[in-house]
Design an enzyme around this catalytic site. Structure first.
Site, PDB file in Angstrom:
ATOM      1  N   GLY A 180      27.900   3.085 -31.599  1.00 41.89           N
ATOM      2  CA  GLY A 180      27.337   4.358 -32.028  1.00 41.89           C
ATOM      3  C   GLY A 180      27.699   5.490 -31.097  1.00 41.89           C
ATOM      4  O   GLY A 180      28.775   5.518 -30.480  1.00 41.89           O
ATOM      5  N   GLY A 181      26.781   6.441 -30.957  1.00 45.86           N
ATOM      6  CA  GLY A 181      27.025   7.610 -30.134  1.00 45.86           C
ATOM      7  C   GLY A 181      27.296   7.281 -28.681  1.00 45.86           C
ATOM      8  O   GLY A 181      27.946   8.062 -27.981  1.00 45.86           O
TER       9      GLY A 181
END
Length: 525
Positions: A180-181
């Protein structure tokens, strides 16, 4: 107010004993079972990794007793010390380095508010102290139980990564999952190391990919070390085990300065500066169509034959490497005739451009070894933006203020010759071997364009073409044509290459940076 001397000795001793007990508890981790689980996966613990990375006994921990403040979703009953990340500073080869390491044994290394604040603090300390920052990544992303505060924590990391960019070296070492981020922080740093089988990076995991596209793929197949080292170009280095990986991080740090205000460290060199490189006479074929391994050329020139190649398996038609000449760190950019004849394409241009900018940011002189037949032709390249991507490399060289030396070994044709740090874009010194061919294009192609009517009208077109090719080569592509016009400073004996480069770099060592006044440039994207 009670003075320290008024406190009963037993109380002070009791407090010290409690302090030591808490520190031991924090250092031990959540449980022996969690440690065994980490080892069973073939992974070291966060503290074991720090011990390998830093000089023995040099680590000073920051906020070892920090705990999260979250309540609800079961977190109020789980408040381990360190909150899943170990932060601090130590030394590598006696030089200051800051480090943070996710502890996968605690909440899977997931980032929460307190966890993020510890990382923010150590990043700020690294920037203030002007020392490299190494992150040892092994975390499961944002801590879901803490909601948006975890996401805000990542934002603070990204902002500091960007603030530190070009100021201090930033190295990300991937030793577990990064999804993810969270993957954007490593992507913002200068170097990314990965370990095969144990580290993965991706924005959306295999389950999401399958749900959205129907494609089935493993975590390693989607974002493993080999994928990012060879296909995506996200990882600069990939190794088989953590110990080797961390030792290589130590070696890389030995080649880099502490910050952008310092020169890289110099080391004593027992390899004579004027050593002749007679092997070069046989390594490079005179026939421009025959391939050879440019790595062998770099190894012959470098101190003791040692260099560290960056992005070794991605965009293999160009080589970017850090090495030493006369004990001083140098960045080498070189075409690789062994891969796609050494042409420049989209990926090679991107790879070299970022490396040139890295060297310029950290005061590392650049040596460019040129043997390039041009840019790769093709619809895919043109539609993929080879003009835009090739301009990145051109911009990087034109913008660089560090000492720059270029050397043409064989071919240097067309726009690719200009882009590869030619004299016209600002190389401080330009040299060539007697085997050089510097021209707009190869003799055959040039003759076909210039003399096409004459060849078509000839009684024997092939014989006429051969004569005209020879005429073009003899008049416009002979080894001394560029030197006669001042486009190269000298044509040198290949065996004297090391001596010439070292003498030139010594002269250029005091070169000042000369930049126009501006907020920043706007490089091609």
């Amino acid at each position: 107010m009670t003075a320290l001397q008024d406190i009963p000795l037993a109380t002070v001793r009791g407090g010290v004993a409690e302090l030591h007990a808490l520190r031991e508890l924090a250092a031990a981790g959540p449980s022996a079972q969690a440690t065994r689980a980490q080892h069973d996966k073939g992974k070291l613990t966060a503290r074991e990794r720090i011990e390998i990375l830093l000089d023995e006994g040099s680590f000073t921990e920051v906020e070892p007793l920090r705990r999260h403040r979250a309540t609800g979703f079961g977190l109020e009953h789980k408040k381990p010390y360190t909150d899943g990340v170990i932060t601090g500073w130590g030394t590598v080869h006696g030089r200051m380095v800051f480090v943070y390491a996710h502890d996968f044994r605690i909440f899977g290394g997931a980032l929460g508010e307190a966890h993020a604040q510890k990382i923010h603090k150590i990043m700020d300390m690294a920037i203030t102290a002007g020392a490299p920052l190494v992150s040892l990544n092994d975390g499961a992303g944002a801590r879901i139980q803490e909601g948006v505060t975890a996401l805000a924590g990542y934002g603070g990391i990204f902002r500091r990564n960007t603030r530190a960019s070009g100021v201090i070296p930033q190295i990300s070492v991937m030793l577990g999952p990064c999804a993810g981020g969270a993957a954007y922080s490593p992507a913002l740093t200068d170097f990314v190391f990965m370990v095969r089988e144990t580290s993965q990076m991706f924005i959306t995991g295999p389950d999401v990919v399958k749900a959205v596209t129907g494609e089935e793929i493993s975590q390693n197949g989607l974002g493993g070390a080999d994928v990012h080292a060879q296909t995506s170009g996200v990882a600069h280095f990939a190794y088989d085990d953590e110990h080797t990986c961390l030792e290589e991080v130590r070696f890389l740090l030995s080649l880099l300065p502490q910050n952008n205000q310092e020169a890289p460290p110099a080391e004593y060199c027992g390899d004579p500066a004027d050593r002749r490189c007679d092997e070069l006479l046989d390594l490079v074929p005179a026939d421009g169509n025959r391939p050879y391994d440019m790595r062998a050329v770099i190894g012959e020139i470098a101190d003791d034959g040692q260099f560290m190649e960056v992005h070794e398996r991605w965009a293999t038609n160009i080589i970017c490497a850090l090495t030493r000449l006369d004990g001083h760190t140098v960045g080498v950019v070189a075409n690789q005739p062994q891969s796609v004849a050494g042409v420049l394409d989209i990926h090679a241009s991107e790879k070299a451009a970022r490396f040139v900018r890295l060297c310029d940011a950290f005061n590392i002189p650049l040596v460019t070894l040129i043997d390039v037949p041009g840019f790769l032709p093709g619809v895919d390249q043109e539609h993929g933006g080879i003009i835009r991507h090739g301009a990145k490399l051109l911009y990087a060289y034109c913008d660089a203020t560090v000492p720059r030396i270029s050397l043409v070994l064989r071919k240097a044709y067309g726009g690719a010759y200009i882009v590869m740090d030619s004299r016209s874009v600002g190389a401080d010194l330009a040299f060539a071997w007697p085997s050089n061919e510097i021209a707009v294009m190869g003799a055959e192609g040039a003759a076909n364009v210039i003399f096409r009517r004459q060849i078509a009208a000839a009684d024997d077109p092939e014989a006429t073409r051969a004569d005209l090719v020879k005429k073009y080569r003899d008049e416009l592509m002979h080894p001394y044509y560029a030197a006669e016009r001042g486009l190269v400073d000298d044509v040198i004996d290949p065996a004297a290459t090391r001596d010439v480069l070292i003498r030139s770099l010594r002269m250029l060592r005091a070169k000042p940076a000369d930049r126009p006044d501006r907020k920043h440039g706007n490089p091609p994207q």
